[in-house]
Design an enzyme around this catalytic site. Structure first.
Site, PDB file in Angstrom:
ATOM      1  N   TYR A  55      21.200 -34.577  89.262  1.00  0.00           N
ATOM      2  CA  TYR A  55      21.513 -33.862  88.030  1.00  0.00           C
ATOM      3  C   TYR A  55      22.669 -32.900  88.309  1.00  0.00           C
ATOM      4  O   TYR A  55      22.720 -32.269  89.365  1.00  0.00           O
ATOM      5  CB  TYR A  55      20.311 -33.047  87.565  1.00  0.00           C
ATOM      6  CG  TYR A  55      19.104 -33.857  87.143  1.00  0.00           C
ATOM      7  CD1 TYR A  55      19.170 -34.770  86.097  1.00  0.00           C
ATOM      8  CD2 TYR A  55      17.869 -33.668  87.770  1.00  0.00           C
ATOM      9  CE1 TYR A  55      18.043 -35.483  85.682  1.00  0.00           C
ATOM     10  CE2 TYR A  55      16.738 -34.370  87.361  1.00  0.00           C
ATOM     11  CZ  TYR A  55      16.834 -35.280  86.321  1.00  0.00           C
ATOM     12  OH  TYR A  55      15.716 -35.972  85.917  1.00  0.00           O
ATOM     13  N   ASP A  78      22.783 -40.443  91.030  1.00  0.00           N
ATOM     14  CA  ASP A  78      23.243 -39.235  91.725  1.00  0.00           C
ATOM     15  C   ASP A  78      22.511 -38.042  91.133  1.00  0.00           C
ATOM     16  O   ASP A  78      21.813 -38.175  90.124  1.00  0.00           O
ATOM     17  CB  ASP A  78      24.774 -39.082  91.699  1.00  0.00           C
ATOM     18  CG  ASP A  78      25.341 -38.762  90.329  1.00  0.00           C
ATOM     19  OD1 ASP A  78      24.668 -39.033  89.313  1.00  0.00           O
ATOM     20  OD2 ASP A  78      26.469 -38.248  90.262  1.00  0.00           O
ATOM     21  N   HIS A  82      17.578 -48.215  82.185  1.00  0.00           N
ATOM     22  CA  HIS A  82      17.440 -46.824  82.622  1.00  0.00           C
ATOM     23  C   HIS A  82      16.690 -46.009  81.567  1.00  0.00           C
ATOM     24  O   HIS A  82      16.795 -46.285  80.368  1.00  0.00           O
ATOM     25  CB  HIS A  82      18.837 -46.234  82.860  1.00  0.00           C
ATOM     26  CG  HIS A  82      18.847 -44.969  83.630  1.00  0.00           C
ATOM     27  ND1 HIS A  82      18.648 -43.736  83.040  1.00  0.00           N
ATOM     28  CD2 HIS A  82      19.041 -44.730  84.953  1.00  0.00           C
ATOM     29  CE1 HIS A  82      18.718 -42.798  83.969  1.00  0.00           C
ATOM     30  NE2 HIS A  82      18.948 -43.378  85.144  1.00  0.00           N
ATOM     31  N   PHE A 132      15.286 -37.764  89.732  1.00  0.00           N
ATOM     32  CA  PHE A 132      14.598 -37.491  88.478  1.00  0.00           C
ATOM     33  C   PHE A 132      13.775 -36.205  88.478  1.00  0.00           C
ATOM     34  O   PHE A 132      13.392 -35.711  87.416  1.00  0.00           O
ATOM     35  CB  PHE A 132      13.718 -38.681  88.038  1.00  0.00           C
ATOM     36  CG  PHE A 132      14.498 -39.929  87.778  1.00  0.00           C
ATOM     37  CD1 PHE A 132      15.235 -40.078  86.617  1.00  0.00           C
ATOM     38  CD2 PHE A 132      14.522 -40.959  88.704  1.00  0.00           C
ATOM     39  CE1 PHE A 132      15.991 -41.224  86.383  1.00  0.00           C
ATOM     40  CE2 PHE A 132      15.265 -42.108  88.481  1.00  0.00           C
ATOM     41  CZ  PHE A 132      16.002 -42.241  87.314  1.00  0.00           C
TER      42      PHE A 132
END
Length: 233
Positions: free
Chosen positions: A67, A65, A187, A78
């Site tokens: 930031y 989801d 991740h 990202f």
């Protein structure tokens, strides 16, 4: 209804926007934007789709989801807008890019160059409350983005799916792994990057897969400088 994405993604996703679940999601979002601080700004929600048309997608980098800090999210996984401090996960992505391909980190987090070459920077949930990670999970976004992933998976032209972390990897059942390439690792967040993200070489492996498919590889080098007003152009 009003066209919300202005390229060939609209033809793919229009049935989702006309569905009952999206009507409920739209009502939820209207209330949230009216009474809470929500990221990204409303006109950036579908930026990933706007930047990378369906027919141009070669690679998907799937995030969870947006930031949830001020001025960070702009609709692409990202990536952050010019002038915004680079978040820790993206710093680790840059470290791996340098180790993998030798490209030194840049001082911004604006990933539009990747998107322009066919890298879809997709989050599975497209909005979030300020300071509350995952706060819009389970309200309908997953159905829309699952539809996008499945549509790409079934497209005659195959795709490389880069799945970092368990949340992204939970989408594998949507993907035809016989015709598409799936690259998995932990991740890039500071909590998990040392468990196998570092050293996973996603960028060179993606390009090797693209070349094997007969596609042009991605130039993962980012410009050293970007126009701080680029988001308005």
């Amino acid at each position: 209804m009003k066209q919300l994405i202005h390229n060939d993604w609209w033809g793919v996703l229009e049935p989702q926007f006309e569905s009952a679940y999206y009507a409920q999601l739209h009502a939820f979002l209207a209330d949230e934007y009216a009474h809470q601080t929500i990221y990204p700004e409303m006109h950036h929600i579908f930026e990933a789709f706007e930047w990378t048309p369906f027919s141009k997608v070669k690679v998907v980098i799937l995030g969870q989801d947006p930031y949830h800090g001020p001025h960070q999210a702009h609709g692409c996984s990202f990536s952050v807008l010019p002038g915004v401090k680079i978040p820790p996960s993206l710093q680790n992505i840059y470290k791996e890019l340098q180790d993998d391909l030798g490209y030194p980190p840049v001082e911004h987090g604006y990933l539009k160059k990747w998107a322009d070459q066919g890298v879809l920077l997709l989050n599975s949930v497209l909005t979030v409350r300020a300071g509350q990670a995952f706060s819009h999970r389970g309200h309908g976004w997953e159905q829309l983005t699952d539809a996008a992933i499945h549509a790409l998976s079934e497209r005659p032209r195959p795709v490389v799916f880069i799945l970092w972390g368990k949340a992204a990897q939970s989408k594998i059942p949507l993907i035809n792994t016989q015709t598409n390439i799936v690259l998995q690792s932990p991740h890039p967040s500071p909590f998990s990057a040392n468990r196998g993200f570092f050293g996973s070489k996603p960028f060179s492996k993606t390009n090797e897969a693209l070349v094997a498919m007969g596609e042009t590889p991605i130039d993962w080098r980012l410009p050293e400088h970007v126009d701080i007003d680029a988001q308005w152009k």
